[in-house]
Design a protein around this motif. Structure first.
Motif, mmCIF file in Angstrom:
data_model
loop_
_atom_site.group_PDB
_atom_site.id
_atom_site.type_symbol
_atom_site.label_atom_id
_atom_site.label_comp_id
_atom_site.label_asym_id
_atom_site.label_seq_id
_atom_site.Cartn_x
_atom_site.Cartn_y
_atom_site.Cartn_z
ATOM 1 N N LYS A 15 -9.859 -3.579 8.783
ATOM 2 C CA LYS A 15 -9.049 -4.526 8.015
ATOM 3 C C LYS A 15 -7.576 -4.163 8.046
ATOM 4 O O LYS A 15 -6.705 -5.023 8.196
ATOM 5 N N VAL A 16 -7.286 -2.863 7.916
ATOM 6 C CA VAL A 16 -5.894 -2.411 7.950
ATOM 7 C C VAL A 16 -5.296 -2.635 9.334
ATOM 8 O O VAL A 16 -4.170 -3.120 9.472
ATOM 9 N N ALA A 17 -6.061 -2.307 10.387
ATOM 10 C CA ALA A 17 -5.581 -2.494 11.755
ATOM 11 C C ALA A 17 -5.295 -3.966 12.051
ATOM 12 O O ALA A 17 -4.279 -4.303 12.668
ATOM 13 N N PRO A 106 -0.784 3.357 0.142
ATOM 14 C CA PRO A 106 -0.557 1.991 0.622
ATOM 15 C C PRO A 106 0.941 1.708 0.768
ATOM 16 O O PRO A 106 1.753 2.301 0.066
ATOM 17 N N PHE A 107 1.286 0.811 1.672
ATOM 18 C CA PHE A 107 2.692 0.521 1.923
ATOM 19 C C PHE A 107 2.917 -0.989 1.936
ATOM 20 O O PHE A 107 1.992 -1.781 2.136
ATOM 21 N N GLU A 108 4.149 -1.375 1.683
ATOM 22 C CA GLU A 108 4.525 -2.786 1.781
ATOM 23 C C GLU A 108 4.763 -3.117 3.253
ATOM 24 O O GLU A 108 5.391 -2.338 3.979
ATOM 25 N N GLU A 111 8.236 -2.886 4.545
ATOM 26 C CA GLU A 111 8.677 -1.514 4.784
ATOM 27 C C GLU A 111 8.242 -1.056 6.176
ATOM 28 O O GLU A 111 9.003 -0.405 6.901
ATOM 29 N N LEU A 112 7.022 -1.396 6.553
ATOM 30 C CA LEU A 112 6.536 -1.053 7.895
ATOM 31 C C LEU A 112 7.420 -1.693 8.959
ATOM 32 O O LEU A 112 7.819 -1.035 9.925
ATOM 33 N N ILE A 113 7.730 -2.967 8.800
ATOM 34 C CA ILE A 113 8.577 -3.670 9.771
ATOM 35 C C ILE A 113 9.947 -3.012 9.862
ATOM 36 O O ILE A 113 10.497 -2.822 10.957
#
Length: 230
Positions: A15-17, A106-108, A111-113
């Protein structure tokens, strides 16, 4: 038009991937996914990528082991490590394995982008007009050969130590704060609860300063660090 960046996501939680892949594709990136470390190693070895998003806890081959393998084959490919572990020791292990940045779950997604864009921008190539050899006092840094020397002696540095020394030598005589170092050397938001930066400055001092009479890396209490020869 700039070429589409190719990204490899290595994440065992389906799901995360899937969430990461779909989100990155909305930003016009080309994304491949591996669900374990062994498959991640195979994909990395068989294709060319611009950035790796890598979970730490993976089946068959851990994220740390995979990062070390990637670094042994490609010293400059940016690696963004994802993990639920957020202690200073965990971060040091990730950086020592070769990670360029570290994002705690967990991250937003925004933020990852932001982290992905920063890493791709930083690794897109040398800045125009940038010197490829730096000199300060009797310390030399060859950015092409990735070699540091002092008084003619070769100093063995890890990739992270080299990048930190590069930043200090780009700013001689200027006090650089821990926030400056975090943003320019790690591309991470400063975490006041970690001493990762202080640990790496100490690593660097032990190699660059300790064997020599003249000390070049100095602490400015309450402000940061400065490279100076006085």
């Amino acid at each position: 038009m700039a070429p589409i960046a190719r990204l490899l996501v290595v994440e065992d939680e389906v799901k995360v991937a899937t969430f990461i892949k779909k989100g990155l594709e909305t930003q016009s990136y080309s994304v491949d996914v591996a669900y374990d470390g062994r498959e991640g190693k195979r994909l990395f070895s068989s294709d060319a990528y611009d950035l790796i998003v890598l979970d730490v806890n993976l089946p068959f081959l851990s994220g740390l082991e995979l990062a070390e393998y990637i670094r042994s084959k490609n010293a400059s490919l940016p690696i963004l490590m994802l993990t639920a572990l957020d202690t200073t020791t965990d971060k040091l292990l990730g950086f020592e394995a070769g990670a360029d940045d570290y994002l705690v779950k967990p991250f937003e997604f925004l933020e990852l982008i932001a982290r992905v864009k920063a890493l791709l921008r930083r690794h897109s190539g040398p800045a125009d007009g940038r010197k490829q050899k730096l000199q300060f006092a009797d310390l030399e840094l060859d950015l092409d050969a990735k070699v540091a020397r002092r008084q003619g002696d070769v100093i063995e540095l890890t990739a992270r130590e080299f990048t930190l020394l590069d930043y200090l030598m780009q700013n001689p005589g200027r006090v650089v704060s821990r926030i400056d170092i975090a943003q320019h050397v790690w591309d991470i938001n400063f975490d006041t609860g970690t001493n990762v930066i202080d640990v790496y400055v100490n690593y660097l001092r032990n190699k660059v300063d300790k064997p020599y009479n003249q000390k070049l890396i100095h602490t400015v209490i309450g402000m940061g660090y400065v490279l100076k020869d006085k």
